[in-house]
Motif scaffolding. Structure first.
Motif, PDB file in Angstrom:
ATOM      1  N   HIS A   1      15.421  -6.991   0.047  1.00  0.00           N
ATOM      2  CA  HIS A   1      15.656  -8.373   0.457  1.00  0.00           C
ATOM      3  C   HIS A   1      14.453  -8.809   1.288  1.00  0.00           C
ATOM      4  N   LEU A   2      13.777  -9.860   0.852  1.00  0.00           N
ATOM      5  CA  LEU A   2      12.585 -10.342   1.544  1.00  0.00           C
ATOM      6  C   LEU A   2      12.905 -11.611   2.315  1.00  0.00           C
ATOM      7  N   ASN A   3      12.577 -11.596   3.596  1.00  0.00           N
ATOM      8  CA  ASN A   3      12.749 -12.795   4.404  1.00  0.00           C
ATOM      9  C   ASN A   3      11.568 -13.736   4.177  1.00  0.00           C
ATOM     10  N   SER A   4      11.647 -14.903   4.772  1.00  0.00           N
ATOM     11  CA  SER A   4      10.614 -15.924   4.612  1.00  0.00           C
ATOM     12  C   SER A   4       9.224 -15.385   4.957  1.00  0.00           C
ATOM     13  N   ASP A   5       8.234 -15.767   4.140  1.00  0.00           N
ATOM     14  CA  ASP A   5       6.830 -15.427   4.380  1.00  0.00           C
ATOM     15  C   ASP A   5       6.633 -13.919   4.544  1.00  0.00           C
ATOM     16  N   SER A   6       7.155 -13.158   3.585  1.00  0.00           N
ATOM     17  CA  SER A   6       7.080 -11.697   3.638  1.00  0.00           C
ATOM     18  C   SER A   6       6.509 -11.151   2.334  1.00  0.00           C
ATOM     19  N   GLU A   7       5.957  -9.935   2.409  1.00  0.00           N
ATOM     20  CA  GLU A   7       5.345  -9.325   1.225  1.00  0.00           C
ATOM     21  C   GLU A   7       5.452  -7.808   1.309  1.00  0.00           C
ATOM     22  N   VAL A   8       5.747  -7.183   0.161  1.00  0.00           N
ATOM     23  CA  VAL A   8       5.785  -5.722   0.085  1.00  0.00           C
ATOM     24  C   VAL A   8       5.043  -5.260  -1.161  1.00  0.00           C
ATOM     25  N   GLU A   9       4.581  -4.012  -1.117  1.00  0.00           N
ATOM     26  CA  GLU A   9       3.998  -3.342  -2.273  1.00  0.00           C
ATOM     27  C   GLU A   9       4.862  -2.131  -2.601  1.00  0.00           C
ATOM     28  N   VAL A  10       5.161  -1.935  -3.882  1.00  0.00           N
ATOM     29  CA  VAL A  10       6.067  -0.868  -4.319  1.00  0.00           C
ATOM     30  C   VAL A  10       5.347   0.026  -5.313  1.00  0.00           C
ATOM     31  N   ARG A  11       5.466   1.335  -5.103  1.00  0.00           N
ATOM     32  CA  ARG A  11       4.871   2.300  -6.033  1.00  0.00           C
ATOM     33  C   ARG A  11       5.844   3.454  -6.240  1.00  0.00           C
ATOM     34  N   PHE A  12       6.322   3.610  -7.465  1.00  0.00           N
ATOM     35  CA  PHE A  12       7.240   4.693  -7.813  1.00  0.00           C
ATOM     36  C   PHE A  12       6.517   5.735  -8.658  1.00  0.00           C
ATOM     37  N   THR A  13       6.781   7.005  -8.368  1.00  0.00           N
ATOM     38  CA  THR A  13       6.272   8.108  -9.188  1.00  0.00           C
ATOM     39  C   THR A  13       7.444   9.036  -9.494  1.00  0.00           C
ATOM     40  N   GLY A  14       7.160  10.107 -10.212  1.00  0.00           N
ATOM     41  CA  GLY A  14       8.204  11.072 -10.516  1.00  0.00           C
ATOM     42  C   GLY A  14       8.641  11.877  -9.311  1.00  0.00           C
ATOM     43  N   HIS A  15       7.862  11.797  -8.215  1.00  0.00           N
ATOM     44  CA  HIS A  15       8.156  12.615  -7.033  1.00  0.00           C
ATOM     45  C   HIS A  15       8.587  11.794  -5.822  1.00  0.00           C
TER      46      HIS A  15
ATOM     47  N   THR B   1      -4.044  -2.470 -17.916  1.00  0.00           N
ATOM     48  CA  THR B   1      -4.814  -1.339 -17.397  1.00  0.00           C
ATOM     49  C   THR B   1      -4.676  -1.230 -15.892  1.00  0.00           C
ATOM     50  N   VAL B   2      -4.801  -2.382 -15.189  1.00  0.00           N
ATOM     51  CA  VAL B   2      -4.656  -2.365 -13.733  1.00  0.00           C
ATOM     52  C   VAL B   2      -3.271  -1.892 -13.344  1.00  0.00           C
ATOM     53  N   ARG B   3      -2.250  -2.415 -14.041  1.00  0.00           N
ATOM     54  CA  ARG B   3      -0.870  -2.029 -13.726  1.00  0.00           C
ATOM     55  C   ARG B   3      -0.651  -0.539 -13.976  1.00  0.00           C
ATOM     56  N   THR B   4      -1.234  -0.016 -15.064  1.00  0.00           N
ATOM     57  CA  THR B   4      -1.025   1.383 -15.418  1.00  0.00           C
ATOM     58  C   THR B   4      -1.681   2.320 -14.420  1.00  0.00           C
ATOM     59  N   PHE B   5      -2.910   1.990 -14.007  1.00  0.00           N
ATOM     60  CA  PHE B   5      -3.643   2.914 -13.157  1.00  0.00           C
ATOM     61  C   PHE B   5      -3.281   2.754 -11.684  1.00  0.00           C
ATOM     62  N   SER B   6      -2.984   1.538 -11.239  1.00  0.00           N
ATOM     63  CA  SER B   6      -2.634   1.368  -9.831  1.00  0.00           C
ATOM     64  C   SER B   6      -1.175   1.712  -9.593  1.00  0.00           C
ATOM     65  N   GLY B   7      -0.298   1.365 -10.543  1.00  0.00           N
ATOM     66  CA  GLY B   7       1.122   1.649 -10.404  1.00  0.00           C
ATOM     67  C   GLY B   7       1.778   0.902  -9.275  1.00  0.00           C
ATOM     68  N   VAL B   8       1.179  -0.175  -8.803  1.00  0.00           N
ATOM     69  CA  VAL B   8       1.689  -0.909  -7.649  1.00  0.00           C
ATOM     70  C   VAL B   8       2.244  -2.257  -8.090  1.00  0.00           C
ATOM     71  N   ASP B   9       3.475  -2.534  -7.684  1.00  0.00           N
ATOM     72  CA  ASP B   9       4.071  -3.851  -7.898  1.00  0.00           C
ATOM     73  C   ASP B   9       4.109  -4.578  -6.560  1.00  0.00           C
ATOM     74  N   ARG B  10       3.756  -5.839  -6.574  1.00  0.00           N
ATOM     75  CA  ARG B  10       3.761  -6.637  -5.348  1.00  0.00           C
ATOM     76  C   ARG B  10       4.833  -7.715  -5.449  1.00  0.00           C
ATOM     77  N   TYR B  11       5.593  -7.861  -4.387  1.00  0.00           N
ATOM     78  CA  TYR B  11       6.630  -8.886  -4.327  1.00  0.00           C
ATOM     79  C   TYR B  11       6.467  -9.653  -3.021  1.00  0.00           C
ATOM     80  N   GLU B  12       6.655 -10.956  -3.096  1.00  0.00           N
ATOM     81  CA  GLU B  12       6.537 -11.757  -1.889  1.00  0.00           C
ATOM     82  C   GLU B  12       7.530 -12.906  -1.899  1.00  0.00           C
ATOM     83  N   ALA B  13       7.856 -13.363  -0.705  1.00  0.00           N
ATOM     84  CA  ALA B  13       8.691 -14.549  -0.523  1.00  0.00           C
ATOM     85  C   ALA B  13       7.844 -15.583   0.199  1.00  0.00           C
ATOM     86  N   ALA B  14       7.832 -16.787  -0.317  1.00  0.00           N
ATOM     87  CA  ALA B  14       7.040 -17.854   0.280  1.00  0.00           C
ATOM     88  C   ALA B  14       7.689 -18.338   1.577  1.00  0.00           C
TER      89      ALA B  14
END
Length: 265
Positions: free
Chosen positions: A64-78, A35-48
């Motif tokens: 490409h994530l460098n050391s100690d980095s984090e991003v949030e990704v959200r894709f839609t149809g637009h 449910t959280v994944r469906t409604f937020s639509g946000v994927d989080r990726y990090e490198a330790a």
């Protein structure tokens, strides 16, 4: 007359109830995650700390994530949106003219269609490097700026300064993607800061005379021993290793050399 239940039957009944309860709990946890994944639509990726990680997104773009980095990704149809939470990330963007690729970092918005670029969050500014194609940068109420391959930008909350980089500096800035550090006359203070991005126990400067000394060379990000050896071999620097894995850099003058030799004897 009530049915008499044996102890064995009671144990089986209790066990079945516990299993059913556990299955129900797992089901609700899974449902909540979906449910959280469906409604937020946000994927989080990090490198330790010390990790360099490559992530392929749903559209074929690579982050490409460098050391100690984090991003949030959200894709839609637009559109395709990425927010850099911390650290440094490099992007190889898959072309899609109908869905621009937007990277949010602090107060800036970097837009690309099919291109490659690197974004590094520094303490007081954001550093953009374009390696292929063209991106646009918008920040606050400033006019949108175009940055082409081989160029970059220094971004602050209300300022965008375009910079001409050239192939050599571009290569230096993205060398980390190949787990390398390229030094070209940086001060030891700058060089140790780069190595410390990958170390749990830091390299420390214990003498201000060491900081402005300069060094060049190509080193693996996880091979700080080669870097320290180069310092001792080519500059007036000696190293003292701590029990916690840290390394102290000291200036090597005649008195310190004699003291070090005396300690060894």
């Amino acid at each position: 007359m009530p049915e008499i239940v044996s102890e064995e039957q009671q144990r089986r009944l209790s066990r079945n109830i516990m299993i059913a309860a556990a299955v129900a709990i797992l089901f609700f946890i899974f449902a909540a995650i979906v449910t959280v994944r469906t409604f937020s639509g946000v994927d989080r990726y990090e490198a330790a700390l010390g990790e360099i990680r490559d992530v392929t997104l749903d559209d074929g773009s690579i982050v490409h994530l460098n050391s100690d980095s984090e991003v949030e990704v959200r894709f839609t149809g637009h559109g395709r949106k990425v927010r850099i939470v911390k650290g440094e990330a490099s992007f190889d963007v898959a072309p899609d003219s109908e869905r621009p690729f937007d990277v949010e970092v602090r107060s800036a918005l970097i837009r690309a269609v099919g291109t490659a670029f690197n974004v590094r969050m520094r303490p007081a500014l954001t550093e953009l490097t374009v390696t292929h194609g063209t991106v646009t940068v918008h920040c606050g109420n400033k006019a949108q700026q175009r940055v082409t391959a081989g160029n970059g930008a220094v971004i602050q909350p209300r300022t965008i300064v375009l910079t001409r980089l050239g192939d050599r500096l571009v290569s230096q800035r993205i060398a980390w993607r190949h787990q390398m550090l390229e030094l070209d006359g940086e001060t030891i203070e700058q060089a140790t800061a780069e190595f410390n991005r990958y170390r749990k126990a830091p390299i420390l400067i214990g003498d201000t005379r060491v900081s402005p000394l300069r060094i060049g060379g190509r080193f693996r990000v996880h091979d700080s021993r080669a870097f320290l050896s180069a310092l001792e071999r080519t500059l007036l620097v000696r190293t003292v290793r701590g029990e916690d894995g840290s390394v102290m850099l000291l200036y090597r003058d005649e008195e310190s050399t004699q003291a070090s030799e005396s300690d060894r004897s």
